[in-house]
Design an enzyme around this catalytic site. Sequence first.
Site, PDB file in Angstrom:
ATOM      1  N   GLU A 164       0.853  -1.244  -0.016  1.00 26.73           N
ATOM      2  CA  GLU A 164       0.075   0.138  -0.004  1.00 26.73           C
ATOM      3  C   GLU A 164       1.063   1.317  -0.027  1.00 26.73           C
ATOM      4  OE1 GLU A 164      -3.038   0.093   3.143  1.00 26.73           O
ATOM      5  OE2 GLU A 164      -3.961  -1.844   2.184  1.00 26.73           O
ATOM      6  N   GLU A 361      -5.210  -8.839   1.049  1.00 30.96           N
ATOM      7  CA  GLU A 361      -5.815  -8.457   2.158  1.00 30.96           C
ATOM      8  C   GLU A 361      -7.142  -8.198   1.877  1.00 30.96           C
ATOM      9  OE1 GLU A 361      -4.385  -4.856   4.347  1.00 30.96           O
ATOM     10  OE2 GLU A 361      -2.263  -5.715   4.101  1.00 30.96           O
TER      11      GLU A 361
HETATM   12  C1  GCO Z   1      -3.286  -2.240   5.123  1.00 37.20           C
HETATM   13  C2  GCO Z   1      -2.986  -2.536   6.266  1.00 37.20           C
HETATM   14  C3  GCO Z   1      -3.284  -3.405   7.411  1.00 37.20           C
HETATM   15  C4  GCO Z   1      -4.473  -2.667   8.087  1.00 37.20           C
HETATM   16  C5  GCO Z   1      -5.751  -2.930   7.317  1.00 37.20           C
HETATM   17  C6  GCO Z   1      -6.987  -2.627   8.063  1.00 37.20           C
HETATM   18  O1  GCO Z   1      -2.522  -2.948   4.550  1.00 37.20           O
HETATM   19  O2  GCO Z   1      -4.208  -1.499   4.962  1.00 37.20           O
HETATM   20  O3  GCO Z   1      -1.903  -3.555   5.792  1.00 37.20           O
HETATM   21  O4  GCO Z   1      -2.200  -3.039   8.085  1.00 37.20           O
HETATM   22  O5  GCO Z   1      -4.499  -3.067   9.316  1.00 37.20           O
HETATM   23  O6  GCO Z   1      -5.899  -2.435   6.132  1.00 37.20           O
HETATM   24  O7  GCO Z   1      -7.059  -1.360   8.237  1.00 37.20           O
END
Ligand code: GCO
Length: 454
Positions: A164, A361
């Site tokens: 990200e 994710e």
């Molecule tokens: C992300 C984040 C996570 C967060 C999840 C929830 O990559 O955005 O990897 O670290 O915890 O997205 O907000």
Amino acid sequence: MTRSFPAGFRWGTATAAYQIEGSTTADGRGPSIWDTFTARTGRVLDDATGDPACDHYRRYREDVALLSELGVPYYRFSVAWSRVMPDGRTIEPRGLAFYDRLVDTLLEHGVTPMVTLYHWDLPEALQAEGGWPNRDLAGLFADYAATVHKALGDRVRQWTTINEPFCAAFIGYGNGDHAPGLRDEGAALVAGHNLMLAHGQAAQVLRANGGEQEVSIVLNFAPVLTDVDDAAHREAARKFDFLHNRFFLDPLLGRGYPPELLADLAHLGTLEAAIADGDLEIIAQPLDVLGVNYYAPARAVPLDDPEADSNCPLPGLRGMDVTPPRGDLTSLGWEQRPESFTDLLLWLHGHCPGLPLVIAENGAAFVDEVVDGRVRDTDRVRYFAEHLAAVHTAIERGADIRGYMAWSLLDNFEWAMGYTQRFGIVHVDFETQERVLKDSALFYADVVARNGLP
Ligand code: GCO
């Protein structure tokens, strides 16, 4: 009737170093920007810090045993740069040794490790040199990537450079809600470009080191909705979409930054100035897969004044805004809309021809309670069931999706929200560090076992 996933579909769970490890000063680890940020009063809810988080640095064997008990075959974790190189440059063998043990333990339990090299925890020493707006960091990141690959590349096949870049750049340097907590929209765009350059240089190094590795980057996407289908709303949605969803994607695909996007951001005057000759070629390294993070859609509206600044945390956007989410929300206030996930995956399939996708994710925060030794997190079970069905629908309609990583294995440090938001399929009592499988863990284990949705 079972909705089956393709043979060989990769099922996993995901975590990130700063969110779970704790032990932030152990074995020579240097401070990262998240240590500095959390040390400042009022930046994180309850002034929470990454210590002890889930104490995973010391309890990793227990956590790997949980993975093996659940029968989930892939595990995506991140390596903390400041453990491996406390000052961003000099190797600390004890830090590297932790990941070496972790990888061995995973493999002993039949779990395949997937390494992410950067999940937002920049060594503070490199922030002192300007952080991501300093383009020298790209080369330093490539050196770090080479070091980790040299140590783990004989056993780890799946490599993600950066998680990200949107959040690292725009939230860290733009609206300041994340570390390092700076508010400079022009610098945030430059940080975004330099993160992409870092990805490109690291991808080159990973391939040059030889081996059979798969190289990827993980991007977070927010499909945009509008309430009204007219030209003004479409333009508001386009601005959001181009900055949120295409700033990082299009250069990876060799298309550079979209001209409309450059025009939207031209008034800040920093992005185009930061693009040196050859940068776009470096960024456009071939990818083996694209990691896709999806949580929720966004809703865009036009502002009456096309020059008015937006309230949404997107650097440089003017003339548009985002409106509140609606319908069923998670405890973070995020909209639950699985059909947007299908739409996103089908759009990506069309936009990135020939590039396989892995969901890196997806998950949701809800208020969970342990009652009589069980966590009946029916909301999360429903979220996973609906979102996995959405992935399945996209596959049926032709999207090439190779895997799904549930966010997250453990309740953990949720960045600016501290420990108030629980994303885990495993409940963590942060006082005692006791782990309890939630109903969502049992549900997910069942999906994985049957390679499909009941
Ligand atoms: C992300 C984040 C996570 C967060 C999840 C929830 O990559 O955005 O990897 O670290 O915890 O997205 O907000």
